[in-house]
Design a protein around this motif. Structure first.
Motif, PDB file in Angstrom:
ATOM      1  N   TRP A 133     102.384 -29.376  45.875  1.00  0.00           N
ATOM      2  CA  TRP A 133     101.351 -29.987  45.015  1.00  0.00           C
ATOM      3  C   TRP A 133     100.924 -29.003  43.929  1.00  0.00           C
ATOM      4  O   TRP A 133     100.825 -29.364  42.754  1.00  0.00           O
TER       5      TRP A 133
ATOM      6  N   ASP B 166     103.818 -28.477  41.423  1.00  0.00           N
ATOM      7  CA  ASP B 166     103.962 -29.636  40.533  1.00  0.00           C
ATOM      8  C   ASP B 166     102.821 -29.695  39.517  1.00  0.00           C
ATOM      9  O   ASP B 166     103.039 -30.040  38.351  1.00  0.00           O
ATOM     10  N   SER B 167     101.604 -29.354  39.950  1.00  0.00           N
ATOM     11  CA  SER B 167     100.468 -29.346  39.028  1.00  0.00           C
ATOM     12  C   SER B 167     100.683 -28.328  37.921  1.00  0.00           C
ATOM     13  O   SER B 167     100.435 -28.606  36.741  1.00  0.00           O
TER      14      SER B 167
ATOM     15  N   THR C 237     103.807 -29.233  35.515  1.00  0.00           N
ATOM     16  CA  THR C 237     103.522 -30.314  34.573  1.00  0.00           C
ATOM     17  C   THR C 237     102.897 -29.774  33.302  1.00  0.00           C
ATOM     18  O   THR C 237     103.179 -30.249  32.198  1.00  0.00           O
TER      19      THR C 237
ATOM     20  N   VAL D 171      92.887 -24.786  36.830  1.00  0.00           N
ATOM     21  CA  VAL D 171      93.652 -25.990  37.142  1.00  0.00           C
ATOM     22  C   VAL D 171      94.135 -25.981  38.595  1.00  0.00           C
ATOM     23  O   VAL D 171      94.062 -26.996  39.290  1.00  0.00           O
TER      24      VAL D 171
ATOM     25  N   ALA E 192      93.230 -28.435  41.544  1.00  0.00           N
ATOM     26  CA  ALA E 192      94.317 -29.098  42.270  1.00  0.00           C
ATOM     27  C   ALA E 192      94.101 -29.008  43.774  1.00  0.00           C
ATOM     28  O   ALA E 192      94.374 -29.970  44.512  1.00  0.00           O
TER      29      ALA E 192
ATOM     30  N   ALA F  80      92.594 -39.500  38.138  1.00  0.00           N
ATOM     31  CA  ALA F  80      93.007 -38.455  37.196  1.00  0.00           C
ATOM     32  C   ALA F  80      91.885 -38.127  36.226  1.00  0.00           C
ATOM     33  O   ALA F  80      91.654 -36.960  35.892  1.00  0.00           O
TER      34      ALA F  80
ATOM     35  N   SER G 152      89.822 -34.617  35.706  1.00  0.00           N
ATOM     36  CA  SER G 152      89.826 -33.947  34.407  1.00  0.00           C
ATOM     37  C   SER G 152      88.444 -33.498  33.976  1.00  0.00           C
ATOM     38  O   SER G 152      88.314 -32.725  33.027  1.00  0.00           O
TER      39      SER G 152
ATOM     40  N   SER H 245      93.740 -31.058  34.175  1.00  0.00           N
ATOM     41  CA  SER H 245      93.941 -31.638  35.491  1.00  0.00           C
ATOM     42  C   SER H 245      94.303 -33.116  35.431  1.00  0.00           C
ATOM     43  O   SER H 245      94.817 -33.664  36.402  1.00  0.00           O
TER      44      SER H 245
ATOM     45  N   ALA I 293      98.021 -33.008  35.410  1.00  0.00           N
ATOM     46  CA  ALA I 293      98.471 -32.440  36.680  1.00  0.00           C
ATOM     47  C   ALA I 293      98.287 -33.438  37.819  1.00  0.00           C
ATOM     48  O   ALA I 293      99.156 -33.593  38.681  1.00  0.00           O
ATOM     49  N   THR I 294      97.153 -34.139  37.837  1.00  0.00           N
ATOM     50  CA  THR I 294      96.891 -35.119  38.884  1.00  0.00           C
ATOM     51  C   THR I 294      97.801 -36.321  38.751  1.00  0.00           C
ATOM     52  O   THR I 294      98.353 -36.817  39.743  1.00  0.00           O
TER      53      THR I 294
ATOM     54  N   VAL J 131     101.284 -35.725  40.212  1.00  0.00           N
ATOM     55  CA  VAL J 131     101.522 -35.830  41.645  1.00  0.00           C
ATOM     56  C   VAL J 131     101.215 -37.228  42.170  1.00  0.00           C
ATOM     57  O   VAL J 131     101.799 -37.678  43.150  1.00  0.00           O
TER      58      VAL J 131
END
Length: 844
Positions: free
Chosen positions: A358, A361-362, A365, A540, A544, A697, A701, A707, A710-711, A714
């Motif tokens: 997670w 990936d955050s 991105t 971030v 996350a 999301a 943010s 974020s 990033a959110t 995922v």
């Protein structure tokens, strides 16, 4: 611990005189330096060592005078009075001495030891100015050192003179008192200075300088008197100063400030007659010739629009193409991290693996957009260093004034991200330099509408999915529409909640054009991008972790877990039935099916990432060596029917497993704390087209704008072990759910008007000193953004318009409203007091 030989040196000077450049030169600091007035919005600290000891160095905000006209002037003046530095390094623009020396005279009147740094000597010489430095030093009673900060010339000599003058402890105040006589005002200055000198409690103030401040009616000076003296003594002194001021102005028909400025200007003129010789033939300079075109009333708006267009075209549109090269690198990094984490489970991964992927990936991105930001920051640095950024402030001043803002609102808006790539936090901080309260408050609430750095990833993501053909036009709309919205909101606030506050005239120097240096531009681009990378690695990722926890808690019930396990067992049974009697089933006797499926998934990702035949062959060799027994399942030998059957069964099992994992993950998220909040908001956001995933999301943010992407990255992850880009994953998922470009426009408009992030709201509280205004900065944009997004989405659905058509309609409607409001606004600027106009004139 401070040693006797340690020094405290402060750098003071007008804006854009190269003060911050000299600060960097002396201390080795890498402070942000640009050819734009007012870049330093607060005190900057540094130090260096010479053979005698440590020299603590402070870079004060750029200021033209030491009045209480603006916060920068008050910050600089208060520091000089309270800290009693060993020496003041007065940085002046050698090419414009007449304006620069006004501050020098005020520093000397404060009885401060001063060294004069004649900076930009190369510019002065190029313009045909020859300065007798020794004669200028004798007239002022200070040491004079020529420097060329941007070429690193004069540092060693400057350090030597600083140490020597600090040791000399010369009484600069004595010379300063005889430098300027104030004509008909001189008797009042002398009398008031004597009263101050005899007042216990005011010994720390230079009496003559404080007398001038009281005669000018300086508000901060009045507060000092009330603080240091008994009430009766303070009232008597202030009353005497007010009577003197009134009597002088009545007798001479002249404001006290005008008289003070005029007398200083005459002294400076006499000094320059004896020290400055100009050999220029009077022909227009290069800067003047360029400005005739750039600042022409007809061509200036065209150049400004073209500049904005090129910045977005080069950085966002063309720069986005570079992400095709960065994503494979990030995907490879993810593979390395995944190999170090515990192996995936059949349906549920170990917590360490789930959280680790997670976070990767955050971060990935957002890191995928690093090439865009490098280009974007380099272009902004070119604008700053060239001097065009200041021209933008000049061009926009009249426009800003019509909407209740101020010419000095330009810097906060630029820092906030007029061209994108900014940040609302320094933008809000920079508003403290705006002299009038109304424009300052309006600017504070307008800055968050700018295209800050953190908004760009979401814009880029949505444009890459829904507006492949119209990306350039959409980026132009986004980049300019936020300015339109900010101006309309500022006007709304200034005629309502901020109505009645006074305004102040716009004063800003237009620096000469300079050719940006490659090193400066690259360093600035890298430094600013590194700040972004650090933010990804701190804020971030912290967000996350919180979002991950809120998306996992409280988890599924035991009944739902049993349901998914039962479906998993059924899939395994089908696989085993398909391989009944198959000799390859024996390869699984000492291994679990989970190991085989993980092997298959790893192989599939590796083959997808292989971009050449050689790379593909390398993947085959690597996986053959990794597990020879499993390899026939993924690459059946030619003519081996049993291996083919085993491979088909494995693909079916892996596909079922992927489906189950996706369903389990989505159900877990739906019933999580954050998922329930997102679901609960759907009745409000459904009119804008937002589902619970987008709501989640957007909530994430608020802590950090980045974020949001990033959110989404995922939430739209089809499988925890896929390496597809976010555009591919989200594009497929949203299109499957029926999302269109209209939803993308709705989300873009809401995000453009969305409340400031948590850090910015805290800064709003700091700058306004009000929790009410902080809450207002959250509630008002939320209501505005949701209203606009809902209206656009609803109208678009009703009319069948595409996203681009609705964006065009909104853009030109807002632009028409902006023009109408601008035309209806008063054309005349408020008149400032005569003293203020005199002060502005003294600033060139």
């Amino acid at each position: 611990m401070t040693r006797p030989d340690d020094l405290l040196v402060v750098l003071a000077g007008q804006q854009n005189a190269g003060k911050s450049t000299l600060f960097n030169l002396l201390t080795g600091a890498r402070q942000h330096v640009a050819n734009y007035p007012g870049v330093t919005v607060d005190k900057q600290y540094g130090e260096y060592r010479d053979p005698s000891g440590r020299v603590r160095t402070v870079d004060l905000p750029g200021t033209y005078s030491l009045t209480s006209f603006s916060l920068e002037e008050r910050v600089a003046r208060d520091f000089l009075i309270s800290e009693s530095p060993d020496l003041v390094l007065n940085v002046v623009d050698a090419s414009n001495l007449r304006r620069s020396l006004h501050l020098t005279l005020q520093l000397l009147e404060m009885r401060l030891p001063v060294v004069l740094a004649l900076n930009m000597m190369d510019v002065a010489e190029r313009l045909g100015a020859q300065i007798d430095q020794e004669q200028l030093g004798r007239l002022l009673g200070v040491a004079v050192v020529p420097t060329i900060g941007r070429k690193t010339e004069g540092r060693d000599r400057l350090r030597q003179v600083i140490r020597a003058q600090a040791r000399a402890k010369q009484d600069a105040g004595r010379e300063a008192e005889i430098l300027v006589r104030y004509g008909d005002l001189e008797p009042e200055v002398v009398e008031l200075a004597e009263l101050i000198a005899r007042s216990p409690g005011l010994e720390s103030f230079p009496s003559r300088w404080l007398a001038l401040k009281l005669l000018e009616g300086d508000e901060q000076a009045v507060k000092w008197i009330h603080t240091r003296l008994l009430t009766t003594d303070a009232d008597a002194l202030l009353e005497r100063a007010a009577l003197m001021r009134a009597a002088f102005e009545a007798a001479h028909g002249l404001d006290v400030t005008d008289q003070i400025v005029a007398c200083r200007d005459r002294v400076i003129a006499r000094f320059l007659e004896r020290t400055l010789r100009e050999t220029s033939d009077g022909s227009p300079t290069l800067t003047e010739r360029i400005d005739r075109v750039i600042l022409n009333r007809w061509s200036a708006p065209l150049f400004l629009i073209l500049t904005v267009f090129l910045i977005y075209q080069i950085s966002i549109v063309w720069g986005y193409e570079l992400t095709t090269y960065t994503w494979p690198l990030l995907a490879a990094f993810r593979e390395v991290i995944a190999s170090l984490l515990p192996s995936a489970g059949f349906l549920v991964d170990p917590y360490v693996r789930a959280l680790g992927l997670w976070l990767v990936d955050s971060a990935n991105t957002l890191l995928n957009y690093v090439p865009i930001f490098l280009i974007l920051f380099a272009l902004i640095a070119i604008l700053e260093d060239s001097g065009y950024m200041a021209r933008i402030a000049f061009i926009l001043d009249k426009v800003l004034h019509r909407f209740g803002l101020h010419g000095q609102s330009t810097l906060p808006l630029i820092l906030g991200g007029v061209f994108a790539g900014g940040c609302a936090v320094p933008g809000v901080m920079a508003t403290k330099g705006i002299p009038d309260h109304r424009a300052r408050m309006a600017t504070i609430f307008s800055v968050p509408f700018m295209n800050c750095l953190a908004k760009v990833p979401l814009y880029t993501l949505l444009l890459g999915i829904f507006f492949v053909e119209g990306k350039t036009l959409m980026m132009f709309y986004i980049s300019t529409m936020t300015i339109i919205f900010a101006l309309l909101v500022a006007k709304l606030l200034t005629v309502t909640v901020l109505r009645g506050q006074e305004t102040a005239p716009f004063v800003m120097e237009l620096p000469r054009y300079h050719a940006p240096t490659l090193g400066s531009v690259l360093r600035r681009a890298v430094d600013r991008t590194w700040i972004y990378v650090k933010k990804v690695g701190t804020i971030v990722l912290a967000v996350a972790v919180v979002v991950f926890t809120l998306l996992q808690f409280p988890g599924l019930t035991s009944e739902r877990k049993a349901h998914f396990e039962q479906r998993g067992h059924a899939a395994v049974a089908l696989f085993q039935d398909a391989l009944a009697g198959n000799p390859y089933l024996a390869a699984l006797q000492d291994a679990t099916l989970t190991d085989l499926v993980n092997y298959y998934d790893d192989y599939r990702r590796a083959k997808l990432n292989a971009k050449s035949q050689a790379a593909s062959q390398a993947v085959e060799a690597r996986f053959q060596a990794r597990n020879p027994e499993f390899h026939p399942f993924v690459t059946p030998p030619a003519g081996d029917q049993d291996a083919r059957a085993a491979s088909r069964a494995l693909r079916a099992l892996a596909s079922t497993r992927t489906t189950l994992r996706r369903e389990l993950r989505e159900e877990t998220i739906v019933h999580s704390v954050l998922g329930r909040i997102g679901r609960g908001l759907e009745p409000l956001t459904q009119f804008a087209g937002f589902d619970w995933k987008i709501n989640v999301a957007l909530l994430a943010s608020f802590a950090a704008r980045e974020s949001s992407v990033a959110t989404l990255g995922v939430l739209f992850q089809q499988d925890a072990d896929t390496n597809a880009s976010l555009e591919e994953r989200m594009g497929a998922a949203t299109r499957d759910a029926g999302a269109t470009s209209l939803l993308a426009v709705s989300l873009i408009l809401f995000f453009a008007l969305y409340p400031p992030c948590l850090a910015t709201t805290i800064m709003v509280k700091v700058q306004t000193n009000s929790y009410a205004w902080m809450l207002f900065s959250i509630a008002f944009p939320t209501a505005l953004g949701l209203t606009v997004a809902s209206a656009v989405h609803s109208v678009g659905l009703a009319t069948g318009a595409t996203g681009l058509q609705m964006m065009t309609a909104v853009y030109f409607s807002a632009l028409a409203l902006l023009i109408l409001v601008g035309l209806l606004s008063g054309r005349s600027r408020p008149q400032a007091p005569e003293g203020l106009l005199a002060r502005a004139a003294s600033r060139g």
